[in-house]
Design an enzyme around this catalytic site. Structure first.
Site, PDB file in Angstrom:
ATOM      1  N   GLY A  86       5.325 -15.275  -9.341  1.00 20.58           N
ATOM      2  CA  GLY A  86       4.791 -15.072  -8.003  1.00 20.58           C
ATOM      3  C   GLY A  86       4.503 -16.348  -7.239  1.00 20.58           C
ATOM      4  O   GLY A  86       4.278 -16.323  -6.029  1.00 20.58           O
ATOM      5  N   HIS A  91      11.702   5.444  -0.838  1.00 16.27           N
ATOM      6  CA  HIS A  91      11.711   4.022  -1.155  1.00 16.27           C
ATOM      7  C   HIS A  91      10.420   3.401  -0.619  1.00 16.27           C
ATOM      8  O   HIS A  91      10.110   3.527   0.554  1.00 16.27           O
ATOM      9  CB  HIS A  91      12.937   3.363  -0.512  1.00 16.27           C
ATOM     10  CG  HIS A  91      13.040   1.893  -0.768  1.00 16.27           C
ATOM     11  ND1 HIS A  91      12.533   0.950   0.105  1.00 16.27           N
ATOM     12  CD2 HIS A  91      13.580   1.207  -1.785  1.00 16.27           C
ATOM     13  CE1 HIS A  91      12.769  -0.255  -0.371  1.00 16.27           C
ATOM     14  NE2 HIS A  91      13.398  -0.136  -1.515  1.00 16.27           N
TER      15      HIS A  91
END
Length: 365
Positions: A313, A121
């Protein structure tokens, strides 16, 4: 017993996490990268990828499911391509090495394609996108993940909520950062609904028999659904092909679950595509054009009850500024978990508590 704080100075919290990994025996340069990715996720409001992951990372080290001492290797290197073997190192360390290689090759050749296998991950895709933007690069990065979604028409998980992130620099405007999973909703939202005894909207998930459900418990026993139905499924499958099949990493059921599989490494795959903007047009001209593009989008007529149009964003950028100024708020259960972890290594989480007189105020996103 004194009550535990729940608001923390972001830098001190980052140092705490780094020191935890160092105390576990991890090299400082590795621990610092891992802690950085965790804190950056919390700063951007992506709590599922933040310091809450500290415990599972430690457990996977202890169970030899992550090798924090592995040396990342480069295989099958070409002029503008390379295959990176993470050797089961922390995903964020592997991802950072791959990004550095992608940027180097893109600066030399205009663009670079870097595949990754043998990883774990790797945190949020935005973490890498922002680093590329600092180098005035455009970046697309994808990663596969363990099974949580069915193929369209299927009833059981086969593909992951495979994320895709894109970063594009701008001038005065906030940079464009798209970072999203390919599922309709994060599985964590279904977990929260189940804990609260609440129902979920129809269309989020199916039960183990493939029936649409509003029951959160039944959804957790079934599968979360792709965004956009067949379109999300197709995108997620392509990411698995690019990051898994092409690189030699796991794909489909061969990407192992970090919470459930304690016999095998995850073997996650990633894929980085970096573009050197300067090889196309001057960077200042590009930034001017991006600023114009963004300002014109934000100036568009707004729908009823909408005060502002945001670019991808931008909300996260504002969260970073707010949290660096006012501290990172953590759930009490996460603080208690970090406290127990700290006690194992002689570290005190309360030392990272947010106080207005010591908090570093910055406008950097």
């Amino acid at each position: 017993m004194l009550s535990l704080p729940t608001r923390f100075n972001w830098k001190k919290l980052q140092d705490f996490c780094s020191n935890v990994f160092i105390a576990e025996g991890v090299k400082k340069e590795v621990a610092d990268v891992v802690a950085d990715t965790l804190i950056q996720a919390d700063l951007r409001g992506v709590e599922s990828h933040g310091v809450v992951r500290t415990a599972i990372y430690l457990k996977r080290i202890e169970k030899d499911m992550i090798d924090p001492f592995a040396e990342v290797e480069i295989e099958n290197e070409g002029i503008a391509t390379a295959l990176v073997n993470g050797k089961n190192q922390f995903g964020s360390v592997v991802g950072t090495k791959a990004l550095e290689l992608a940027i180097k090759k893109a600066k030399e050749n205009g663009a670079a394609l870097i595949g990754v296998k043998g990883s774990n991950h790797f945190g949020t895709g935005a973490y890498y996108a922002l680093k590329a933007i600092e180098q005035e690069m455009m970046l697309l990065v994808v990663s596969n993940a363990s099974q949580t979604m069915p193929p369209t028409g299927g009833i059981r998980p086969f593909i992951g909520t495979n994320p895709i992130a894109v970063g594009v620099p701008a001038g005065e405007a906030v940079p464009f950062i798209m970072d999203m999973a390919t599922s309709l909703v994060a599985r964590g939202k279904i977990i929260v609904a189940d804990q609260r005894g609440e129902s979920i909207p129809l269309g989020w998930a199916i039960d183990k028999d493939g029936n649409p459900t509003t029951d959160a418990e039944a959804a957790l026993k079934g599968s979360v659904l792709p965004m956009g139905g067949p379109k999300g499924y197709a995108i997620s499958m392509f990411i698995d092909i690019l990051a898994g099949v092409l690189t030699g990493a796991g794909f489909g059921k061969y990407v192992n679950n970090m919470y459930e599989n304690w016999d095998d490494p995850q073997n996650v795959g990633h894929f980085f595509i970096a573009i050197d903007i300067k090889k196309f047009i001057p960077i200042e001209l590009f930034k001017q054009r991006m600023d114009q593009y963004i300002s014109e989008i934000k100036a568009e007529p707004k729908a009823p009850n909408v005060e502002e149009i945001f670019i991808p964003g931008e909300l996260e950028h504002r969260k970073v500024i707010e949290k660096k100024t006012n501290g990172i708020e953590l759930p009490l259960n996460v603080v208690k978990e970090l406290q127990k972890i700290g006690e194992r290594y002689g570290l005190d989480i309360t030392q990272a508590q947010f106080t207005t007189n010591t908090q570093e105020v910055t406008n950097n996103g």
